[in-house]
Design a protein around this motif. Structure first.
Motif, PDB file in Angstrom:
ATOM      1  N   LYS A 109      -6.312   5.892   4.119  1.00 48.13           N
ATOM      2  CA  LYS A 109      -7.730   5.614   3.864  1.00 48.13           C
ATOM      3  C   LYS A 109      -8.191   4.413   4.667  1.00 48.13           C
ATOM      4  N   LEU A 134       0.822  -1.205   0.000  1.00 48.91           N
ATOM      5  CA  LEU A 134       0.000   0.000   0.000  1.00 48.91           C
ATOM      6  C   LEU A 134       0.859   1.259   0.000  1.00 48.91           C
ATOM      7  N   THR A 163     -13.162   6.312   0.449  1.00 47.48           N
ATOM      8  CA  THR A 163     -12.641   6.213  -0.922  1.00 47.48           C
ATOM      9  C   THR A 163     -13.284   7.269  -1.821  1.00 47.48           C
ATOM     10  N   SER A 188      -3.243   5.113   0.575  1.00 48.73           N
ATOM     11  CA  SER A 188      -4.104   3.940   0.756  1.00 48.73           C
ATOM     12  C   SER A 188      -4.110   3.493   2.211  1.00 48.73           C
TER      13      SER A 188
END
Length: 238
Positions: free
Chosen positions: A141, A134, A175, A138
């Motif tokens: 998130k 990642l 997202t 990411s």
């Protein structure tokens, strides 16, 4: 090793460890500041970082295994700072559902606009302790989705409703917000102002949460103080 009256070997080692932590922190902070001041797309110079931190380049390499480790720790630092900022805005003790969502989206929008180099840098690789697969955005998130998931689970528990209704919500919302903001920022001449983007994302998030809540029989006003909503819903279910 001789141990004098000033302290034990253990105490000396602890002080040295603390010194190293402080030095690493200062170097990372200097690197992050230097990164923000540099033009987009430019490489970060280890020599420049060392000079900014006031240490020799050799000292920097003793603290970090190399440039890769330094950059990973920089991403960890930025992610931790932004994550803490976002979490502070998710405080449910004050504000309505809509205002809580709005201020969280707003702070992300402000951060991405005010720190474009940091935003760009986070997308370039993993953090120090993160998943190798990642990039830092990411990971952030995922972290925020898990935080939101825990919040929604506790709310579901307080209202005695099925928490599964809310399980798809956190990552979908996180997202959506990040992708929308990222796309908007990268437009040369955005048609919608920042306030409209924040408002639209807030409305969409409210709709999603409202739909999940209604699926388990909970109907609430998103513009009412959240603590009052909880008390009202809990009382009506008694």
């Amino acid at each position: 090793m001789c141990v004098g009256k000033s302290g034990s070997v253990t105490g000396y080692a602890a002080r040295w460890a603390t010194h190293n932590v402080e030095r690493r922190t200062a170097i990372v902070q200097a690197a992050v500041e230097l990164l923000e001041e540099s033009p987009a797309g430019t490489e970060l110079s280890v020599r420049a970082v060392a000079e900014r931190a006031g240490v020799a380049k050799s000292v920097l390499y003793r603290q970090f295994g190399g440039k890769d480790e330094l950059e990973r720790r920089m991403r960890s630092h930025i992610v931790d700072e932004l994550g803490a900022l976002l979490t502070s805005k998710l405080d449910l003790s004050t504000g309505s559902v809509r205002s809580i969502i709005s201020r969280t989206v707003q702070v992300l929008a402000d951060w991405m606009i005010e720190h474009p180099r940091w935003d760009e840098f986070l997308r370039g690789g993993p953090t120090f302790d993160g998943d190798e697969s990642l990039d830092a955005v990411s990971e952030l998130k995922l972290r925020m989705a898990r935080r939101s998931e825990a919040i929604l689970a506790s709310i579901a528990d307080a209202l005695d409703v099925d928490p599964q209704a809310f399980e798809p919500v956190p990552y979908a919302v996180v997202t959506m917000v990040e992708a929308t903001m990222s796309t908007w920022i990268r437009q040369d001449a955005p048609e919608r102002p920042r306030s409209r983007i924040v408002s639209d994302l807030t409305d969409l998030t409210v709709y999603i949460l409202d739909g999940a809540a209604r699926s388990v029989g909970v109907v609430a006003d998103p513009d009412e103080e959240f603590t009052a909503v909880l008390q009202s819903v809990a009382k009506s279910s008694e």
